[in-house]
Design an enzyme around this catalytic site. Structure first.
Site, PDB file in Angstrom:
ATOM      1  N   GLU A   1      -3.747   2.516  -6.432  1.00 58.74           N
ATOM      2  CA  GLU A   1      -4.443   3.765  -6.165  1.00 58.74           C
ATOM      3  C   GLU A   1      -3.858   4.796  -7.129  1.00 58.74           C
ATOM      4  O   GLU A   1      -2.638   4.982  -7.160  1.00 58.74           O
ATOM      5  CB  GLU A   1      -4.194   4.181  -4.714  1.00 58.74           C
ATOM      6  CG  GLU A   1      -4.963   5.398  -4.307  1.00 58.74           C
ATOM      7  CD  GLU A   1      -4.684   5.816  -2.870  1.00 58.74           C
ATOM      8  OE1 GLU A   1      -5.023   6.951  -2.535  1.00 58.74           O
ATOM      9  OE2 GLU A   1      -4.121   5.005  -2.098  1.00 58.74           O
TER      10      GLU A   1
ATOM     11  N   ARG B   1       6.647  -6.328   1.154  1.00 58.15           N
ATOM     12  CA  ARG B   1       6.897  -5.200   0.247  1.00 58.15           C
ATOM     13  C   ARG B   1       8.316  -5.256  -0.249  1.00 58.15           C
ATOM     14  O   ARG B   1       9.213  -5.628   0.495  1.00 58.15           O
ATOM     15  CB  ARG B   1       6.806  -3.895   1.029  1.00 58.15           C
ATOM     16  CG  ARG B   1       5.504  -3.286   1.214  1.00 58.15           C
ATOM     17  CD  ARG B   1       5.677  -1.961   1.942  1.00 58.15           C
ATOM     18  NE  ARG B   1       5.547  -0.863   0.999  1.00 58.15           N
ATOM     19  CZ  ARG B   1       4.373  -0.463   0.537  1.00 58.15           C
ATOM     20  NH1 ARG B   1       3.261  -1.040   0.933  1.00 58.15           N
ATOM     21  NH2 ARG B   1       4.294   0.513  -0.332  1.00 58.15           N
TER      22      ARG B   1
ATOM     23  N   LYS C   1       5.079   6.326  -2.941  1.00 61.11           N
ATOM     24  CA  LYS C   1       4.594   7.343  -3.880  1.00 61.11           C
ATOM     25  C   LYS C   1       4.656   8.732  -3.272  1.00 61.11           C
ATOM     26  O   LYS C   1       4.918   9.701  -3.964  1.00 61.11           O
ATOM     27  CB  LYS C   1       3.169   7.009  -4.312  1.00 61.11           C
ATOM     28  CG  LYS C   1       3.142   5.918  -5.375  1.00 61.11           C
ATOM     29  CD  LYS C   1       1.747   5.624  -5.833  1.00 61.11           C
ATOM     30  CE  LYS C   1       1.014   4.833  -4.787  1.00 61.11           C
ATOM     31  NZ  LYS C   1      -0.281   4.336  -5.258  1.00 61.11           N
TER      32      LYS C   1
END
Ligand code: ATP
Ligand code: MG
Length: 572
Positions: free
Chosen positions: A41, A266, A276
């Site tokens: 993204e 992750r 982020k």
């Protein structure tokens, strides 16, 4: 056998996703194709966690002769996206991966996604809902309680088609209505309780401009984008495990090509944050100098710090892929980096905190070119000449007037080796009259020891690095430490914000360092080892007259120590 299927491709590390693919290939699923994608993204810079996903997706495609797409998941319009898109392209390329001609954007598919939504409405599987976001949340119920049907759930197909069309046409304000899937408000999986598929957002999109004022939700867009691109294995992180039933429901409801979603763990690293949103906070609140600050775990940050793509790929291979989340020691990443730099980084001499040394019996005006080895690990890297003269600099901490036990470096009356040069003996010190601080030391050298060895075989216990005062270049060095003092700054039992654990000493700037003249004009991004000190990389802030060095990583390998003790425990 993997080798029969993958042909010449080198076998990657074994893990459960690779096993799934091997099994699919064996059974001829997807016609023997392997097609993955990396779907960032564009709302921030990529970090080392993304590197894990990139290595996995591109790596599996490469191993099995398949393809990997780069697809921007740009379903959420926001302002700075263009800068993020560009940084992501650069970072993926820098890591060493190639999407060839397969660069896509979810926004490329806004029209087919809309048409599929219409198809769901026609099939009675989606409806326009007038509940506010807050109400939708209230109606959803909880993990222990079922939700309630929206009062708009039973609108007719015609009414839904009309309203959805008018949502697209811009007739309603933000948040007035949503399109929702009609699944099951009592499902134990909250993601299946009539999830929102489309929302109204009168916002300009970096690629589609003002063409749209309704935007698909991630969960609605993702699977259909995968399907359009004929992705075989849609690999994502574990938090999407509970979304998989929705992923599958939508694909089945539409009756389109069905990629398989597979979830993996992750990456979490000690002493840093990998989110982020948190990284953006650090940038916006000025805790760091920007997204590419060498203390940041972003790919642009660690690149500036001096990390190599090879080290990152090696790290991603070593940490493996699992079905449960864990935390990896930052020291393992540093270990992988040292392994790579040790092989490749040329050695140079540099003095971070200079102390002036005058060699009293060395002829004034004489300059000798000493031959120095560029990399003892790789003789192929050759040698270079380093000028030696009467006035030198050594490291301040390499001299003690009053040496403690076990301190073998220079001290009054003591003899040490100057690397690649001579044995020298300390004959005296010059002090600042007022402060008493040592300003300069005086030595004598033994001309018979050129190269560093005494013909009479006498030994010294220490070898120091040095630079010639008249030839050295002045430089700045930036020394970095952990960005956070805590191993896990994001999980705080006292409820403090993660920024409360920032390390106030994460950067130390040393001006007035002296480096050997071979470093004149060193290109930003180039790396070297300052002998006895650490690995350093040339920062883009450098000027030809005054280089700036980032300390990439120290020489001490704490991971090797951990590994050794683990082994010892295992054997004991
Ligand atoms: P963040 O939480 O940092 O914002 P994200 O998951 O929202 O991360 P995306 O841009 O959506 O970021 O991620 C792109 C891909 O990278 C996704 O497939 C995601 O699962 C993967 N990814 C993101 N963070 C990690 C991580 N720490 N470890 C492994 N993969 C990750
Ligand atoms: Mg995301």
């Amino acid at each position: 056998m993997p080798s029969e299927i993958s042909g010449e491709a080198p076998a990657g590390p074994s893990h459960f996703i690779r096993d799934i693919i091997l099994e699919d290939l064996r059974r001829g699923k997807h016609g023997g194709r392997v097609h993955t994608r990396f779907p960032p993204e564009p709302n921030g810079y990529l970090h080392i966690g993304h590197a894990k996903s990139i290595c996995l997706n591109f790596g599996l495609a490469a191993e099995f002769g398949g393809k990997c797409n780069l697809r921007f998941d740009d379903t959420n319009p926001c302002k700075e996206e263009v800068e993020y898109v560009e940084s992501i392209l650069e970072d993926v390329r820098w890591l060493g991966f190639d999407w060839e001609d397969r660069l896509y954007y979810a926004s490329d598919y806004f029209e087919p996604l809309y048409q599929w939504a219409v198809q769901l409405i026609r099939a009675g599987k989606a409806y326009v809902c007038d509940l506010s976001a807050q109400q939708v949340r209230e109606y959803r119920g909880t993990l222990t309680q079922p939700g309630w049907d929206s009062p708009y759930r039973d609108r007719t197909v015609e009414e839904n088609l009309d309203l959805f069309q008018r949502m697209r046409a811009g007739e309603f304000p933000d948040g007035a209505r949503t399109l929702r899937a009609k699944i099951d408000m009592a499902s134990p999986n909250l993601n299946l309780r009539d999830p929102v598929l489309y929302r109204i957002l009168h916002a300009e999109h970096h690629r589609t401009g003002n063409q749209w004022c309704i935007y698909p939700m991630y969960d609605y867009a993702h699977g259909q984008c995968d399907s359009i691109e004929r992705i075989t294995h849609s690999i994502c992180t574990l938090e999407f495990e509970d979304h998989r039933p929705l992923y599958d429901w939508l694909i089945e409801a539409l009756g389109i090509y069905h990629p398989q979603q597979i979830e993996f763990d992750r990456l979490n690293l000690t002493h840093t944050v990998l989110s982020k949103r948190k990284l953006l906070t650090l940038v916006e609140q000025g805790h760091v100098r920007g997204w590419d600050d060498p203390r940041m775990p972003t790919l642009s940050g660690i690149r500036r710090r001096g990390y190599t793509p090879e080290a990152i790929r090696s790290f991603c291979g070593r940490i493996g892929v699992a079905k449960t989340n864990g935390v990896i020691e930052l020291s393992l990443l540093e270990h992988c980096l040292r392994e790579d730099l040790n092989r490749r980084a040329p050695r140079v001499m540099a003095v971070l905190r200079p102390l002036r040394v005058v060699i009293d019996n060395y002829p004034e005006g004489l300059v000798e070119e000493m031959e120095a080895v560029n990399n003892p690990e790789d003789p192929g890297m050759g040698t270079r000449k380093v000028p030696f003269s009467r006035v030198l600099y050594i490291e301040r901490e390499d001299f003690r007037e009053d040496p403690p036990k076990q301190y073998y470096r220079l001290a009054p009356g003591r003899e040490v080796r100057l690397r690649y040069a001579y044995l020298v003996r300390c004959a005296g010190v010059v002090r600042d009259e007022n402060t008493g601080e040592v300003m300069e030391i005086h030595c004598t050298y033994d001309p018979a020891t050129r190269g560093g060895d005494a013909p009479d075989g006498r030994r010294v216990k220490s070898t120091l690095h040095w630079v010639s005062a008249a030839h050295a270049i002045e430089a700045e060095a930036r020394l970095y430490d952990h960005l956070f003092t805590r191993a896990n700054p994001a999980e705080d039992s006292e409820g403090l914000d993660f920024t409360a654990h920032l390390n106030p000493n994460s950067m130390e700037v040393l001006a007035g360092c002296r480096v050997e003249p071979s470093l004149r004009g060193a290109a930003p991004g180039s790396r070297c080892q300052f002998e006895r000190l650490a690995y350093f990389a040339v920062d883009p802030d450098s000027t030809p007259e005054r280089p700036v060095f980032n300390r990439t990583v120290t020489l001490r390998d704490t991971w090797a120590k951990i590994e050794k003790s683990l082994k010892a425990q295992g054997e004991g």
